[in-house]
Design a protein around this motif. Structure first.
Motif, short mmCIF file in Angstrom:
data_model
loop_
_atom_site.label_atom_id
_atom_site.label_comp_id
_atom_site.label_asym_id
_atom_site.label_seq_id
_atom_site.Cartn_x
_atom_site.Cartn_y
_atom_site.Cartn_z
N ALA A 183 -1.80 6.01 0.29
CA ALA A 183 -3.08 5.31 0.75
C ALA A 183 -3.34 5.14 2.26
CB ALA A 183 -2.91 4.30 -0.19
N GLU A 184 -2.07 4.54 2.60
CA GLU A 184 -2.27 4.46 4.13
C GLU A 184 -2.70 5.44 4.68
OE1 GLU A 184 -1.67 1.91 7.71
OE2 GLU A 184 -1.64 1.00 5.47
N ARG A 210 -6.40 5.57 4.74
CA ARG A 210 -6.93 4.85 5.62
C ARG A 210 -6.54 5.24 7.18
NH1 ARG A 210 -6.36 1.45 8.81
NH2 ARG A 210 -4.03 0.62 8.95
N LYS A 211 -5.74 5.63 7.37
CA LYS A 211 -5.30 6.18 9.17
C LYS A 211 -6.84 6.86 9.20
CE LYS A 211 -1.23 4.85 9.13
NZ LYS A 211 0.38 5.22 9.80
N GLU A 224 -8.97 8.26 6.86
CA GLU A 224 -10.94 7.71 7.65
C GLU A 224 -11.27 7.36 8.84
OE1 GLU A 224 -13.67 4.48 5.21
OE2 GLU A 224 -12.06 5.53 3.69
N MET A 274 1.11 -1.35 -0.12
CA MET A 274 -0.18 0.08 0.06
C MET A 274 0.50 1.03 -0.37
SD MET A 274 -3.14 1.25 2.77
CE MET A 274 -3.41 -0.35 2.51
#
Length: 88
Positions: A5-6, A9-10, A12, A1
């Protein structure tokens, strides 16, 4: 990833927690606003504190989600400092 993108994700995950806090506010008759204070330590995403609006239930006009009455003091206690520059 990828790094972006990581990070997304965090971000979100933190936003979902803030929305949960807003739901808590709504359930007790407050304006539905939530706050989550997070920080990165050695690449690990840590939730330091959470809070939600409470001015109606506490009869305190300063008791907003991120204010001095909710999430911010808990974050200061959690990181044993009153400067939260490393937090978002």
């Amino acid at each position: 990833m990828s790094d972006s993108a990581e990070q997304a994700r965090k971000d979100e995950a933190a936003m979902r927690l803030a929305l949960d806090q807003a739901q808590n506010a709504w359930l007790v008759g407050e304006v539905p606003v939530g706050a989550v204070i997070v920080r990165e330590v050695d690449g690990v995403h840590q939730v330091v504190a959470t809070g939600y609006n409470r001015p109606i239930t506490t009869h305190d006009p300063t008791a907003h989600a991120r204010s001095s009455r909710c999430a911010t003091p808990r974050s200061c206690s959690a990181i044993t400092a009153c400067r939260t520059a490393s937090c978002t």
